[in-house]
Scaffold this motif. Structure first.
Motif, mmCIF file in Angstrom:
data_model
loop_
_atom_site.group_PDB
_atom_site.id
_atom_site.type_symbol
_atom_site.label_atom_id
_atom_site.label_comp_id
_atom_site.label_asym_id
_atom_site.label_seq_id
_atom_site.Cartn_x
_atom_site.Cartn_y
_atom_site.Cartn_z
ATOM 1 N N GLY A 182 57.798 -13.714 -50.169
ATOM 2 C CA GLY A 182 56.823 -13.694 -49.098
ATOM 3 C C GLY A 182 55.792 -12.610 -49.385
ATOM 4 O O GLY A 182 56.131 -11.554 -49.912
ATOM 5 N N GLN A 183 54.544 -12.886 -49.036
ATOM 6 C CA GLN A 183 53.480 -11.924 -49.281
ATOM 7 C C GLN A 183 52.410 -12.025 -48.192
ATOM 8 O O GLN A 183 52.070 -13.111 -47.752
ATOM 9 N N MET A 184 51.899 -10.872 -47.783
ATOM 10 C CA MET A 184 50.742 -10.802 -46.904
ATOM 11 C C MET A 184 49.527 -10.671 -47.827
ATOM 12 O O MET A 184 49.637 -10.132 -48.924
ATOM 13 N N TRP A 185 48.366 -11.146 -47.374
ATOM 14 C CA TRP A 185 47.187 -11.056 -48.232
ATOM 15 C C TRP A 185 45.926 -10.864 -47.397
ATOM 16 O O TRP A 185 45.873 -11.198 -46.220
ATOM 17 N N ILE A 186 44.904 -10.296 -48.053
ATOM 18 C CA ILE A 186 43.585 -10.127 -47.415
ATOM 19 C C ILE A 186 42.506 -10.234 -48.486
ATOM 20 O O ILE A 186 42.688 -9.761 -49.615
ATOM 21 N N PHE A 196 45.078 -6.411 -37.236
ATOM 22 C CA PHE A 196 43.993 -5.901 -38.085
ATOM 23 C C PHE A 196 43.334 -4.772 -37.316
ATOM 24 O O PHE A 196 42.940 -4.945 -36.159
ATOM 25 N N GLU A 197 43.243 -3.599 -37.950
ATOM 26 C CA GLU A 197 42.649 -2.422 -37.310
ATOM 27 C C GLU A 197 41.609 -1.802 -38.241
ATOM 28 O O GLU A 197 41.741 -1.882 -39.459
ATOM 29 N N VAL A 198 40.603 -1.185 -37.633
ATOM 30 C CA VAL A 198 39.605 -0.443 -38.398
ATOM 31 C C VAL A 198 39.583 1.003 -37.915
ATOM 32 O O VAL A 198 39.887 1.283 -36.754
ATOM 33 N N ALA A 199 39.229 1.905 -38.830
ATOM 34 C CA ALA A 199 39.176 3.330 -38.502
ATOM 35 C C ALA A 199 37.796 3.672 -37.984
ATOM 36 O O ALA A 199 36.790 3.464 -38.658
ATOM 37 N N ASP A 200 37.746 4.179 -36.753
ATOM 38 C CA ASP A 200 36.505 4.670 -36.174
ATOM 39 C C ASP A 200 36.494 6.185 -36.329
ATOM 40 O O ASP A 200 37.503 6.855 -36.100
ATOM 41 N N ASN A 201 35.373 6.729 -36.705
ATOM 42 C CA ASN A 201 35.228 8.173 -36.924
ATOM 43 C C ASN A 201 36.211 8.694 -37.968
ATOM 44 O O ASN A 201 36.587 9.852 -37.949
ATOM 45 N N GLY A 202 36.680 7.817 -38.838
ATOM 46 C CA GLY A 202 37.526 8.229 -39.941
ATOM 47 C C GLY A 202 38.987 8.444 -39.623
ATOM 48 O O GLY A 202 39.799 8.587 -40.519
ATOM 49 N N TRP A 203 39.363 8.464 -38.347
ATOM 50 C CA TRP A 203 40.774 8.729 -38.056
ATOM 51 C C TRP A 203 41.328 7.941 -36.873
ATOM 52 O O TRP A 203 42.521 7.793 -36.733
ATOM 53 N N TRP A 204 40.509 7.432 -35.980
ATOM 54 C CA TRP A 204 40.977 6.709 -34.811
ATOM 55 C C TRP A 204 41.014 5.216 -35.119
ATOM 56 O O TRP A 204 39.996 4.620 -35.449
ATOM 57 N N LYS A 225 33.905 0.363 -43.286
ATOM 58 C CA LYS A 225 34.999 1.018 -42.560
ATOM 59 C C LYS A 225 36.335 0.796 -43.263
ATOM 60 O O LYS A 225 36.560 -0.230 -43.895
ATOM 61 N N LYS A 226 37.216 1.768 -43.091
ATOM 62 C CA LYS A 226 38.585 1.621 -43.566
ATOM 63 C C LYS A 226 39.298 0.645 -42.640
ATOM 64 O O LYS A 226 39.027 0.603 -41.442
ATOM 65 N N PHE A 227 40.227 -0.123 -43.194
ATOM 66 C CA PHE A 227 41.002 -1.069 -42.402
ATOM 67 C C PHE A 227 42.471 -0.993 -42.783
ATOM 68 O O PHE A 227 42.833 -0.487 -43.839
ATOM 69 N N ARG A 228 43.292 -1.524 -41.891
ATOM 70 C CA ARG A 228 44.693 -1.768 -42.234
ATOM 71 C C ARG A 228 45.120 -3.088 -41.607
ATOM 72 O O ARG A 228 44.840 -3.368 -40.439
ATOM 73 N N GLU A 273 58.037 -4.024 -41.374
ATOM 74 C CA GLU A 273 56.589 -3.993 -41.152
ATOM 75 C C GLU A 273 55.916 -3.681 -42.483
ATOM 76 O O GLU A 273 56.280 -2.728 -43.165
ATOM 77 N N TYR A 274 54.939 -4.495 -42.838
ATOM 78 C CA TYR A 274 54.225 -4.347 -44.102
ATOM 79 C C TYR A 274 52.757 -4.080 -43.811
ATOM 80 O O TYR A 274 52.240 -4.482 -42.770
ATOM 81 N N GLU A 275 52.092 -3.411 -44.744
ATOM 82 C CA GLU A 275 50.719 -2.968 -44.501
ATOM 83 C C GLU A 275 49.899 -3.039 -45.779
ATOM 84 O O GLU A 275 50.384 -2.721 -46.863
ATOM 85 N N ILE A 276 48.661 -3.454 -45.621
ATOM 86 C CA ILE A 276 47.654 -3.379 -46.683
ATOM 87 C C ILE A 276 46.497 -2.574 -46.122
ATOM 88 O O ILE A 276 46.029 -2.846 -45.016
ATOM 89 N N THR A 277 46.042 -1.577 -46.865
ATOM 90 C CA THR A 277 44.908 -0.765 -46.437
ATOM 91 C C THR A 277 43.787 -0.860 -47.465
ATOM 92 O O THR A 277 44.032 -1.126 -48.641
ATOM 93 N N GLY A 278 42.574 -0.636 -47.008
ATOM 94 C CA GLY A 278 41.422 -0.668 -47.899
ATOM 95 C C GLY A 278 40.158 -0.355 -47.134
ATOM 96 O O GLY A 278 40.203 0.138 -46.002
ATOM 97 N N THR A 279 39.032 -0.658 -47.754
ATOM 98 C CA THR A 279 37.722 -0.445 -47.146
ATOM 99 C C THR A 279 36.939 -1.749 -47.219
ATOM 100 O O THR A 279 36.895 -2.394 -48.275
ATOM 101 N N VAL A 280 36.328 -2.131 -46.109
ATOM 102 C CA VAL A 280 35.502 -3.340 -46.064
ATOM 103 C C VAL A 280 34.228 -3.069 -46.857
ATOM 104 O O VAL A 280 33.561 -2.050 -46.657
ATOM 105 N N ASP A 281 33.907 -3.962 -47.780
ATOM 106 C CA ASP A 281 32.712 -3.805 -48.612
ATOM 107 C C ASP A 281 31.458 -3.686 -47.750
ATOM 108 O O ASP A 281 31.370 -4.292 -46.676
#
Length: 177
Positions: free
Chosen positions: A53-57, A117-125, A36-39, A84-92
């Motif tokens: 300062g840095q956010m990390w995942i 931490f949020e994940v995309a359900d159905n690609g957009w929600w 899933k995609k995450f942010r 507000e800072y954001e990192i986006t990606g896809t969980v392996d």
């Protein structure tokens, strides 16, 4: 260990006794979010920062392999106002654990608030995944539910200087005492 040596004179130097960065960390099980995609989002504010300062995942995969990783090295936080800072990606697809947090790299201080931490359900929600004490509201003066133990750095839940709510987390190096 070479031919030449130098020493700085006539200038005070504030050096942290730590390892170069003070980080707060938490983790969640990655299996429900595989593929899933995450942010990851957080409000961060820098004070007197000689570092940044840095956010990390980091996504850990099966068989002790590292998956997705981002630490905002290309866009550190140095501003003295909340952003507000954001990192986006896809969980392996073979992910086992997701670790994330915020750190102060070098000397100075940063504030952190409202980590999500949020994940995309159905690609957009986007669905928000619960994180214990994500806004540091469950603490009086100590950091609860997060790992915060880098030598040479202090971690304190403070009131007043916040992005949202009543509390935020202040990370500072020992030279700020």
């Amino acid at each position: 260990s070479g031919l030449y040596r130098s020493i700085r004179t006539n200038r005070p130097s504030a050096v942290s006794k730590g390892y170069g960065f003070g980080t707060v960390t938490t983790s969640i099980d990655a299996k429900p979010f595989r593929g899933k995609k995450f942010r990851l989002r957080s409000y961060i504010k820098a004070g007197e920062v000689k570092g940044q300062g840095q956010m990390w995942i980091r996504v850990d995969r099966e068989n002790n392999k590292m998956g997705f990783f981002n630490n905002m090295d290309d866009r550190p936080v140095k501003k003295n106002n909340w952003g507000e800072y954001e990192i986006t990606g896809t969980v392996d697809k073979d992910a086992s654990k997701i670790f994330f947090g915020v750190f102060l790299n070098g000397t100075g201080n940063i504030w952190v608030d409202n980590v999500s931490f949020e994940v995309a359900d159905n690609g957009w929600w986007w669905t928000k995944i619960p994180i214990a004490n994500s806004s540091f509201e469950d603490s009086d003066s100590e950091v609860k539910s997060w790992s915060a133990a880098s030598p040479g750095y202090k971690y304190e839940v403070v009131q007043g200087d916040v992005a949202e709510g009543k509390n935020s987390l202040l990370i500072s190096d020992d030279s700020q005492s």
